[in-house]
Enzyme design. Structure first.
Site, PDB file in Angstrom:
ATOM      1  CB  CYS A  17      -4.577   5.981  10.804  1.00  0.00           C
ATOM      2  SG  CYS A  17      -5.094   4.449  10.027  1.00  0.00           S
ATOM      3  CE  LYS A  54      -1.451   1.684   4.106  1.00  0.00           C
ATOM      4  NZ  LYS A  54      -1.362   3.086   4.488  1.00  0.00           N
ATOM      5  CG  ASN A  55       2.380   2.677   3.511  1.00  0.00           C
ATOM      6  OD1 ASN A  55       1.229   3.032   3.264  1.00  0.00           O
ATOM      7  ND2 ASN A  55       2.798   2.418   4.749  1.00  0.00           N
ATOM      8  CG  ASP A 114       3.328   1.432   9.408  1.00  0.00           C
ATOM      9  OD1 ASP A 114       2.896   2.331  10.138  1.00  0.00           O
ATOM     10  OD2 ASP A 114       3.648   1.612   8.224  1.00  0.00           O
ATOM     11  NE  ARG A 118      -0.295  10.380  10.171  1.00  0.00           N
ATOM     12  CZ  ARG A 118      -0.591   9.294   9.448  1.00  0.00           C
ATOM     13  NH1 ARG A 118      -1.762   8.729   9.572  1.00  0.00           N
ATOM     14  NH2 ARG A 118       0.292   8.792   8.610  1.00  0.00           N
ATOM     15  NE  ARG A 148      -7.225   4.574   5.270  1.00  0.00           N
ATOM     16  CZ  ARG A 148      -6.305   4.921   6.158  1.00  0.00           C
ATOM     17  NH1 ARG A 148      -6.562   4.835   7.435  1.00  0.00           N
ATOM     18  NH2 ARG A 148      -5.138   5.384   5.777  1.00  0.00           N
TER      19      ARG A 148
HETATM   20  N1  EPU Z   1       5.596  14.751  10.510  1.00  0.00           N
HETATM   21  C1  EPU Z   1       5.557  16.085  10.839  1.00  0.00           C
HETATM   22  N2  EPU Z   1       5.420  16.991   9.831  1.00  0.00           N
HETATM   23  C2  EPU Z   1       5.298  16.628   8.522  1.00  0.00           C
HETATM   24  C3  EPU Z   1       5.352  15.247   8.195  1.00  0.00           C
HETATM   25  C4  EPU Z   1       5.499  14.330   9.222  1.00  0.00           C
HETATM   26  O1  EPU Z   1       5.641  16.463  12.002  1.00  0.00           O
HETATM   27  O2  EPU Z   1       5.176  17.507   7.655  1.00  0.00           O
HETATM   28  C5  EPU Z   1       5.746  13.760  11.606  1.00  0.00           C
HETATM   29  C6  EPU Z   1       4.528  12.839  11.699  1.00  0.00           C
HETATM   30  O3  EPU Z   1       3.472  13.438  12.410  1.00  0.00           O
HETATM   31  C7  EPU Z   1       5.120  11.641  12.403  1.00  0.00           C
HETATM   32  C8  EPU Z   1       6.534  11.573  11.840  1.00  0.00           C
HETATM   33  O4  EPU Z   1       6.795  12.872  11.303  1.00  0.00           O
HETATM   34  O5  EPU Z   1       5.173  11.863  13.780  1.00  0.00           O
HETATM   35  C9  EPU Z   1       6.716  10.513  10.752  1.00  0.00           C
HETATM   36  O6  EPU Z   1       5.837  10.732   9.702  1.00  0.00           O
HETATM   37  P1  EPU Z   1       6.170  10.348   8.195  1.00  0.00           P
HETATM   38  O7  EPU Z   1       6.032  11.573   7.374  1.00  0.00           O
HETATM   39  O8  EPU Z   1       7.438   9.586   8.120  1.00  0.00           O
HETATM   40  O9  EPU Z   1       4.968   9.364   7.894  1.00  0.00           O
HETATM   41  P2  EPU Z   1       3.955   9.400   6.691  1.00  0.00           P
HETATM   42  O10 EPU Z   1       4.679   9.642   5.423  1.00  0.00           O
HETATM   43  O11 EPU Z   1       2.793  10.258   7.026  1.00  0.00           O
HETATM   44  C10 EPU Z   1       4.224   6.862   6.180  1.00  0.00           C
HETATM   45  C11 EPU Z   1       3.292   5.694   6.069  1.00  0.00           C
HETATM   46  C12 EPU Z   1       2.765   5.338   7.447  1.00  0.00           C
HETATM   47  C13 EPU Z   1       3.948   5.007   8.332  1.00  0.00           C
HETATM   48  C14 EPU Z   1       4.923   6.185   8.371  1.00  0.00           C
HETATM   49  C15 EPU Z   1       6.186   5.905   9.155  1.00  0.00           C
HETATM   50  C16 EPU Z   1       2.384   5.972   3.859  1.00  0.00           C
HETATM   51  C17 EPU Z   1       1.210   6.234   3.004  1.00  0.00           C
HETATM   52  N3  EPU Z   1       2.200   6.041   5.174  1.00  0.00           N
HETATM   53  O12 EPU Z   1       3.441   7.919   6.715  1.00  0.00           O
HETATM   54  O13 EPU Z   1       1.944   4.195   7.278  1.00  0.00           O
HETATM   55  O14 EPU Z   1       3.494   4.734   9.621  1.00  0.00           O
HETATM   56  O15 EPU Z   1       5.316   6.527   7.025  1.00  0.00           O
HETATM   57  O16 EPU Z   1       6.836   4.808   8.638  1.00  0.00           O
HETATM   58  O17 EPU Z   1       3.452   5.655   3.353  1.00  0.00           O
HETATM   59  C18 EPU Z   1       0.285   2.652   7.821  1.00  0.00           C
HETATM   60  O18 EPU Z   1       0.579   2.043   6.790  1.00  0.00           O
HETATM   61  O19 EPU Z   1      -0.497   2.183   8.698  1.00  0.00           O
HETATM   62  C19 EPU Z   1       0.843   3.982   8.056  1.00  0.00           C
HETATM   63  C20 EPU Z   1       0.370   4.827   8.959  1.00  0.00           C
END
Ligand code: EPU
Length: 422
Positions: free
Chosen positions: A118, A24-25, A308, A123, A400
């Site tokens: 989620c 998915k990611n 995750d 976030r 999802r």
């Molecule tokens: N963060 C910020 N500001 C930003 C972006 C992120 O403060 O502008 C913080 C987030 O709030 C969090 C941390 O940085 O505390 C890490 O967030 P990251 O940006 O790495 O995560 P993401 O890109 O939103 C992806 C996956 C998530 C997975 C995380 C960490 C996708 C679509 N989602 O999210 O997947 O947990 O990386 O590995 O790729 C899941 O699959 O259940 C899921 C939540």
């Protein structure tokens, strides 16, 4: 309206084999990246998930033609007709923010609202916006809309990330692929999905090196072309099936995985007493020995233990002898499954970012609700091990991220049926 639930009758060791879905990611950023490419992009091994359908809708709204058939998504791009993502689509999933980089790269303009997804604590998207600002975009807010405008050009630059965010790294790769000049991204996320995205973009004519490492170099190109690309296997789905084997004391095989991507997760299962074998794209788990506590697990950016995987492993350790401790460092509020696990007889205490899990000899079936995607998967893992029937509602979260969850559990020999609730 009838609400569905997943009925799982547990308490027996699982035995069976399951083929892992596409990630998915990875699929979601790849679909967003198709927006950068002229002509036809064909993505294969795409999991059939509600988030994938949402991404397809966004592509269509922006003027692409996106079509899903079985596990193949075909995106045809003949010029965008819009650059605004409707609020309803933004709210549906966090990954809608993945359209920011491609839209700025391609149309030099993007209008969006705050993404949903989620609820794992706050976030924010500040790092996404900061990175785009550094490339020359001007960002304003009007009546809840975030307007990002790069004028006539987006410029390559040096971008040091304050934290190796997965989504920000992906957005920079996509925006910089069509920007003018060179971009050097430091403290980049190293998750395997980043390398998958870069491999796709390079196959489309981009010039990216270092993806999967801390520093990524992107030489901007005037245009990219479509290609055919197979989405990598889902490492978190693979881990979820292994956890189901471990929690039930079963013997399971996961096929079509990429074992090196799961190394830190497999280390934890080994420490918990499971025997693990790897042969090509198959991972075998023998959980017939006694489960032991794992003293301290800390979620970390890749190659650390993934956030995750935290919820599914919590369900396993709930049944291990002794006391384990998990520290969640990535998201602020990712223990919502714990309250539901307590209903099944688990002994877990959460304090701030730590969860202290005291293993119990057995769990019992209960009616529980999936609080989020991975939390829902953890409840199913626990239910497979628990005596009697569990009913898991809130399946929209599970849908999802897992394609046909009940069928996969079935392949592993678990009595799992999706039912309607009237
Ligand atoms: N963060 C910020 N500001 C930003 C972006 C992120 O403060 O502008 C913080 C987030 O709030 C969090 C941390 O940085 O505390 C890490 O967030 P990251 O940006 O790495 O995560 P993401 O890109 O939103 C992806 C996956 C998530 C997975 C995380 C960490 C996708 C679509 N989602 O999210 O997947 O947990 O990386 O590995 O790729 C899941 O699959 O259940 C899921 C939540």
């Amino acid at each position: 309206m009838a609400e569905e639930y997943l009925s799982i009758t547990g308490g027996r060791p699982l035995r069976g084999e399951v083929t892992v879905q596409g990630a998915k990611n990875s699929a979601l950023p790849l679909m967003a990246a198709a927006l950068l490419c002229d002509g036809e992009t064909v993505l294969t091994n795409v999991p059939r998930l509600t988030d994938v359908y949402a991404a397809s809708r966004i592509l269509n709204q922006l003027g692409c033609r996106s079509h899903i058939e079985d596990h193949t998504v075909t995106v045809t791009q003949k010029g965008l007709t819009g650059c605004e993502i409707p609020d309803a689509d933004m709210r549906q999933m966090r990954s809608s923010v993945m359209f920011l980089g491609p839209l700025l790269g391609r149309a030099k303009r993007c209008i969006m609202t705050m993404p949903g997804g989620c609820e794992l604590g706050p976030r924010p998207i500040d790092m996404h916006l900061d990175a785009m600002r550094q490339m020359g975009a001007v960002i304003t807010e009007e009546q809840g809309k975030i307007i990002c405008d790069a004028g006539k050009r987006l410029c390559g630059t040096r971008i040091p990330l304050p934290f190796p965010s997965v989504g920000v790294t992906e957005n920079v790769l996509m925006a910089a692929a069509l920007a003018e000049g060179d971009t050097v991204l430091t403290n980049a996320a190293r998750e395997p999905e980043i390398a998958d995205l870069a491999a796709f973009l390079n196959a489309c004519g981009a010039e990216i090196s270092g993806a999967g490492e801390g520093t990524v170099y992107i030489h901007g190109k005037p245009g990219l072309h479509g290609t055919e690309y197979c989405v990598m296997p889902d490492r978190i789905a693979a881990f979820t099936w292994l956890c189901a084997g471990a929690a039930t004391g079963g013997t399971v095989s996961v096929r079509g995985a990429s074992p090196p991507d799961l190394e830190s997760s497999l280390t934890v299962l080994r420490a918990a007493g499971c025997r693990i074998g790897i042969c090509g794209d198959r991972i075998f788990l023998d959980g017939s020995g006694a489960l032991r506590r794992v003293r301290h697990i800390r979620t970390m950016p890749y190659p650390g233990f993934p956030t995750d995987a935290q919820a599914p492993v919590t369900a396993v350790l709930a049944l291990a002898r002794g006391t384990s401790m998990i520290e969640e460092t990535i998201f602020e509020s990712r223990y919502k499954h714990v309250g539901e696990l307590l209903r099944m007889g688990a002994d877990i205490r959460v304090s701030g970012s730590a969860a202290v899990i005291t293993g119990v000899p057995a769990l019992h079936g209960a009616a529980v609700t999936a609080p989020d995607l991975r939390g829902g998967a953890a409840l199913a893992v626990a239910a497979a091990a628990a005596e009697g029937e569990s009913r898991i509602s809130g399946l929209r979260h599970i849908d999802r991220g897992y394609e046909n969850f009940a069928a996969s559990f079935h392949s592993l020999g678990c009595e799992a049926v999706r039912c309607g609730l009237h």
